[in-house]
Design a protein around this motif. Sequence first.
Motif, PDB file in Angstrom:
ATOM      1  N   PRO A 177      -7.514   6.747 -11.716  1.00  0.00           N
ATOM      2  CA  PRO A 177      -6.159   7.210 -12.009  1.00  0.00           C
ATOM      3  C   PRO A 177      -5.046   6.279 -11.517  1.00  0.00           C
ATOM      4  N   SER A 178      -5.272   5.501 -10.465  1.00  0.00           N
ATOM      5  CA  SER A 178      -4.167   4.686  -9.926  1.00  0.00           C
ATOM      6  C   SER A 178      -4.685   3.413  -9.267  1.00  0.00           C
ATOM      7  N   GLY A 179      -3.762   2.488  -9.066  1.00  0.00           N
ATOM      8  CA  GLY A 179      -4.087   1.242  -8.376  1.00  0.00           C
ATOM      9  C   GLY A 179      -4.302   1.469  -6.887  1.00  0.00           C
ATOM     10  N   THR A 203      -7.971   2.404  -6.787  1.00  0.00           N
ATOM     11  CA  THR A 203      -8.917   1.283  -6.955  1.00  0.00           C
ATOM     12  C   THR A 203      -8.939   0.396  -5.707  1.00  0.00           C
ATOM     13  N   ASN A 204      -7.773   0.147  -5.119  1.00  0.00           N
ATOM     14  CA  ASN A 204      -7.752  -0.650  -3.884  1.00  0.00           C
ATOM     15  C   ASN A 204      -8.479   0.066  -2.757  1.00  0.00           C
ATOM     16  N   GLN A 205      -8.182   1.360  -2.595  1.00  0.00           N
ATOM     17  CA  GLN A 205      -8.766   2.107  -1.480  1.00  0.00           C
ATOM     18  C   GLN A 205     -10.284   2.257  -1.644  1.00  0.00           C
ATOM     19  N   SER A 214       1.628  -6.728   1.994  1.00  0.00           N
ATOM     20  CA  SER A 214       0.687  -6.218   0.981  1.00  0.00           C
ATOM     21  C   SER A 214       0.890  -4.746   0.659  1.00  0.00           C
ATOM     22  N   HIS A 215       0.705  -4.430  -0.603  1.00  0.00           N
ATOM     23  CA  HIS A 215       0.725  -3.032  -1.034  1.00  0.00           C
ATOM     24  C   HIS A 215      -0.331  -2.222  -0.289  1.00  0.00           C
ATOM     25  N   ILE A 216      -1.524  -2.789  -0.105  1.00  0.00           N
ATOM     26  CA  ILE A 216      -2.605  -2.024   0.556  1.00  0.00           C
ATOM     27  C   ILE A 216      -2.207  -1.597   1.967  1.00  0.00           C
ATOM     28  N   LEU A 231      -6.161 -10.285  -1.286  1.00  0.00           N
ATOM     29  CA  LEU A 231      -4.968 -10.986  -1.786  1.00  0.00           C
ATOM     30  C   LEU A 231      -4.249 -10.091  -2.787  1.00  0.00           C
ATOM     31  N   GLU A 232      -2.983 -10.375  -2.994  1.00  0.00           N
ATOM     32  CA  GLU A 232      -2.183  -9.651  -3.996  1.00  0.00           C
ATOM     33  C   GLU A 232      -1.562 -10.688  -4.946  1.00  0.00           C
ATOM     34  N   ASN A 233      -1.872 -10.575  -6.236  1.00  0.00           N
ATOM     35  CA  ASN A 233      -1.376 -11.537  -7.223  1.00  0.00           C
ATOM     36  C   ASN A 233      -1.027 -10.798  -8.517  1.00  0.00           C
ATOM     37  N   SER A 257       2.510 -11.087  -6.071  1.00  0.00           N
ATOM     38  CA  SER A 257       2.919 -10.322  -4.898  1.00  0.00           C
ATOM     39  C   SER A 257       4.204  -9.560  -5.205  1.00  0.00           C
ATOM     40  N   ASN A 258       4.146  -8.249  -4.993  1.00  0.00           N
ATOM     41  CA  ASN A 258       5.297  -7.393  -5.269  1.00  0.00           C
ATOM     42  C   ASN A 258       6.465  -7.736  -4.333  1.00  0.00           C
ATOM     43  N   ARG A 259       6.250  -7.624  -3.019  1.00  0.00           N
ATOM     44  CA  ARG A 259       7.332  -7.926  -2.066  1.00  0.00           C
ATOM     45  C   ARG A 259       7.706  -9.405  -2.070  1.00  0.00           C
ATOM     46  N   LEU A 268      -9.152  -8.694  -4.728  1.00  0.00           N
ATOM     47  CA  LEU A 268      -7.843  -9.002  -5.304  1.00  0.00           C
ATOM     48  C   LEU A 268      -7.154  -7.727  -5.753  1.00  0.00           C
ATOM     49  N   ASP A 269      -5.963  -7.478  -5.179  1.00  0.00           N
ATOM     50  CA  ASP A 269      -5.095  -6.432  -5.704  1.00  0.00           C
ATOM     51  C   ASP A 269      -4.306  -7.077  -6.839  1.00  0.00           C
ATOM     52  N   GLY A 270      -4.803  -6.873  -8.045  1.00  0.00           N
ATOM     53  CA  GLY A 270      -4.188  -7.491  -9.223  1.00  0.00           C
ATOM     54  C   GLY A 270      -3.384  -6.493 -10.040  1.00  0.00           C
ATOM     55  N   VAL A 294      -7.059  -4.007 -11.294  1.00  0.00           N
ATOM     56  CA  VAL A 294      -5.958  -4.287 -12.233  1.00  0.00           C
ATOM     57  C   VAL A 294      -5.328  -2.965 -12.678  1.00  0.00           C
ATOM     58  N   CYS A 295      -4.016  -2.988 -12.886  1.00  0.00           N
ATOM     59  CA  CYS A 295      -3.306  -1.782 -13.320  1.00  0.00           C
ATOM     60  C   CYS A 295      -2.952  -1.875 -14.799  1.00  0.00           C
ATOM     61  N   LEU A 296      -2.994  -0.731 -15.451  1.00  0.00           N
ATOM     62  CA  LEU A 296      -2.567  -0.631 -16.848  1.00  0.00           C
ATOM     63  C   LEU A 296      -1.181  -0.005 -16.941  1.00  0.00           C
ATOM     64  N   SER A 297      -0.784   0.676 -15.876  1.00  0.00           N
ATOM     65  CA  SER A 297       0.449   1.475 -15.904  1.00  0.00           C
ATOM     66  C   SER A 297       1.673   0.668 -15.481  1.00  0.00           C
ATOM     67  N   LYS A 298       1.478  -0.597 -15.125  1.00  0.00           N
ATOM     68  CA  LYS A 298       2.656  -1.431 -14.789  1.00  0.00           C
ATOM     69  C   LYS A 298       2.976  -2.308 -15.979  1.00  0.00           C
ATOM     70  N   SER A 299       2.582  -3.571 -15.907  1.00  0.00           N
ATOM     71  CA  SER A 299       3.013  -4.518 -16.940  1.00  0.00           C
ATOM     72  C   SER A 299       2.592  -4.111 -18.340  1.00  0.00           C
TER      73      SER A 299
HETATM   74  C1  LIG Z   1       1.895  -0.528  -7.976  1.00  0.00           C
HETATM   75  C2  LIG Z   1       0.969  -1.320  -7.167  1.00  0.00           C
HETATM   76  C3  LIG Z   1      -0.307  -0.845  -6.839  1.00  0.00           C
HETATM   77  C4  LIG Z   1      -0.847   0.505  -7.275  1.00  0.00           C
HETATM   78  O1  LIG Z   1       0.053   1.492  -7.407  1.00  0.00           O
HETATM   79  P1  LIG Z   1      -0.274   2.918  -8.052  1.00  0.00           P
HETATM   80  O2  LIG Z   1       1.084   3.480  -8.208  1.00  0.00           O
HETATM   81  O3  LIG Z   1      -1.122   3.641  -7.091  1.00  0.00           O
HETATM   82  O4  LIG Z   1      -0.983   2.691  -9.357  1.00  0.00           O
HETATM   83  C5  LIG Z   1      -1.122  -1.646  -6.103  1.00  0.00           C
HETATM   84  N1  LIG Z   1      -0.731  -2.864  -5.713  1.00  0.00           N
HETATM   85  C6  LIG Z   1       0.470  -3.376  -6.016  1.00  0.00           C
HETATM   86  C7  LIG Z   1       0.829  -4.750  -5.589  1.00  0.00           C
HETATM   87  C8  LIG Z   1       1.370  -2.617  -6.742  1.00  0.00           C
HETATM   88  O5  LIG Z   1       2.574  -3.133  -7.036  1.00  0.00           O
END
Ligand SMILES: *Cc1c(COP(=O)(O)O)cnc(C)c1O
Length: 338
Positions: free
Chosen positions: A57-59, A62-64, A83-85, A135-137, A139-141, A168-170, A196-201
């Motif tokens: 259901p969410s990124g 998948t990371n956790q 890092s998001h994690i 790693l995060e690629n 990187s959000n922040r 990889l948190d992709g 990888v997320c489908l709900s972002k990009s």
């Molecule tokens: C958004 C995001 C996630 C996952 O977020 P969810 O809202 O749980 O799907 C994970 N890593 C990064 C870097 C993100 O920006």
Amino acid sequence: MSIDFRSDTVTRPTPGMQEAMMKAPVGDDVFGEDPSINTLQEMTADLFGMEAALFCPSGTMTNQIAIKCHTQPGDEVICDESSHIYQYEGGGIALNSGASVKLLYGDRGRINARQVEEAIQPDDVHRAHTRMVSLENTSNRGGGSCYTFSEIQAIQQVCMRHDLAFHLDGARLWNAIVARKEDPLHYGKVFDSISVCLSKSLGCPVGSLLLGTKDFIKKAKRYRKVFGGGMRQGGFMAAAGIYALEHHIERLKEDHANAKAIATAISSRSFVKMMLPVETNIIIFELDESLTAPQLVARLKEQDILGYAISPNRVRLVTHLDITPAMTEKTIQVFNQL
Ligand SMILES: *Cc1c(COP(=O)(O)O)cnc(C)c1O
């Protein structure tokens, strides 16, 4: 309608995506019987040349799950401080896995092989057991910054030498791949697990995938159930994912071009003290003393433009599927007149 730059999660499914969703063949995925989820998992695993994939259901999940699979309680996870994690998953590394974290201070969210090597704990009873690197690629922040592939390979070499799992948190890996014209197969070769997320990009309403070996995904599937993420006829969501993989990857270039055009307008303003380089779809800039981030966000809102104050003096704007060229043009005009 407002022009919403708060996040690339605010997109709504396009008419084509909705049609694909309504027509999706579905079944009970906890029994492994949802044809749409099975197709999406196979497509994504093939795209990265990995053995298997798991739809979640969410990124965050998948990371956790990946961290849970790679570690034992008391182990240590190496990652960047931003890092998001670590920052945005509710302390899940400790809560779900009982693991501790070794934070590194990278360059716009990107850590390097030397830092990783130095952070590995010696084999000593006093120390935590270093077990994985994440790693995060992009990187959000870090403002959508991308790793160079050679740095990723250098970090992988360190992980191999020290028997560390490499994750990889992709969430926005698609953006990095398009921006740097990379081949997803290369990523599949170096990482033990990729999220990888489908709900972002890609503009889907819901969904992320975890990729890895068959054995790893078998274990991940157990934890997905434990974490409450086993879905039944989730194929309606998977169909959106299949549609997005086929139609929404190449177009990310447009989001990147829109972000660059807006960034150019913003950076010419006198109240902007600093802007992180805009490599993909995220714009992060810092304001001088004349204006706080919440004040700027409020002034933009008066013009129906939504942004996000990520700190008292930093604002983030994110471009995405629902930002049109006309919206980009209007935003540039608003900034020129602020
Ligand atoms: C958004 C995001 C996630 C996952 O977020 P969810 O809202 O749980 O799907 C994970 N890593 C990064 C870097 C993100 O920006």
